[in-house]
Motif scaffolding. Structure first.
Motif, mmCIF file in Angstrom:
data_model
loop_
_atom_site.group_PDB
_atom_site.id
_atom_site.type_symbol
_atom_site.label_atom_id
_atom_site.label_comp_id
_atom_site.label_asym_id
_atom_site.label_seq_id
_atom_site.Cartn_x
_atom_site.Cartn_y
_atom_site.Cartn_z
ATOM 1 N N ASP A 1 -1.006 19.654 -32.547
ATOM 2 C CA ASP A 1 -2.276 18.868 -32.501
ATOM 3 C C ASP A 1 -3.049 19.501 -33.700
ATOM 4 O OD1 ASP A 1 -1.762 17.456 -30.237
ATOM 5 O OD2 ASP A 1 -2.553 18.750 -28.890
ATOM 6 N N ILE A 2 -3.059 20.649 -34.130
ATOM 7 C CA ILE A 2 -3.709 21.229 -35.173
ATOM 8 C C ILE A 2 -2.936 21.950 -36.250
ATOM 9 C CG2 ILE A 2 -5.364 22.277 -33.417
ATOM 10 C CD1 ILE A 2 -4.019 25.116 -33.781
ATOM 11 N N ARG A 3 -1.839 21.369 -36.267
ATOM 12 C CA ARG A 3 -1.124 21.725 -37.487
ATOM 13 C C ARG A 3 -1.624 21.189 -38.994
ATOM 14 N NH1 ARG A 3 4.054 19.463 -40.197
ATOM 15 N NH2 ARG A 3 5.170 21.553 -40.911
ATOM 16 N N SER A 4 -2.125 19.894 -38.717
ATOM 17 C CA SER A 4 -2.765 19.451 -39.959
ATOM 18 C C SER A 4 -3.915 20.199 -40.748
ATOM 19 C CB SER A 4 -3.031 17.950 -39.677
ATOM 20 O OG SER A 4 -4.045 17.876 -38.834
ATOM 21 N N LYS A 5 -4.578 20.805 -39.814
ATOM 22 C CA LYS A 5 -5.779 21.852 -40.187
ATOM 23 C C LYS A 5 -5.275 23.042 -41.208
ATOM 24 C CE LYS A 5 -8.770 20.895 -36.364
ATOM 25 N NZ LYS A 5 -9.239 21.271 -35.253
ATOM 26 N N TYR A 6 -4.035 23.518 -40.877
ATOM 27 C CA TYR A 6 -3.441 24.810 -41.384
ATOM 28 C C TYR A 6 -2.498 24.568 -42.207
ATOM 29 C CZ TYR A 6 -6.330 26.587 -37.687
ATOM 30 O OH TYR A 6 -7.461 26.875 -36.859
ATOM 31 N N VAL A 7 -1.741 23.565 -42.412
ATOM 32 C CA VAL A 7 -0.429 23.339 -43.263
ATOM 33 C C VAL A 7 -0.951 22.177 -44.560
ATOM 34 C CG1 VAL A 7 1.938 22.588 -43.373
ATOM 35 C CG2 VAL A 7 0.979 23.997 -41.264
ATOM 36 N N GLU A 8 -0.603 22.971 -45.729
ATOM 37 C CA GLU A 8 -0.776 21.959 -46.724
ATOM 38 C C GLU A 8 0.382 20.895 -46.713
ATOM 39 O OE1 GLU A 8 -1.237 24.202 -50.488
ATOM 40 O OE2 GLU A 8 -2.933 25.711 -49.306
#
Length: 66
Positions: free
Chosen positions: A53-60
């Motif tokens: 759910d939060i991957r898009s916040k931390y992975v470019e």
């Protein structure tokens, strides 16, 4: 009432290999259903807190510079 159970007995319980096959198939089906239900409950309770759910916040975005 006894005559109603006779076909079930003849089909499932009379031969050991059929009985074991039914037991294993039932256990496999139950495991798949139980796993699916518990995963959905877990995901619903922890929505927004899991990596998926939060991957898009931390992975470019991939495919950038190497």
């Amino acid at each position: 009432m006894a005559s109603a159970g006779r076909p079930l007995y003849n089909f499932l319980f009379r031969k050991n290999y059929v009985f074991l096959g039914v037991i294993f198939a039932g256990a496999f089906g139950f495991e798949m259903a139980y796993d699916t239900v518990t995963d959905r409950i877990w995901d619903n309770i922890n929505k927004g807190r899991q990596w998926k759910d939060i991957r898009s916040k931390y992975v470019e975005a991939e495919g950038g510079d190497d």
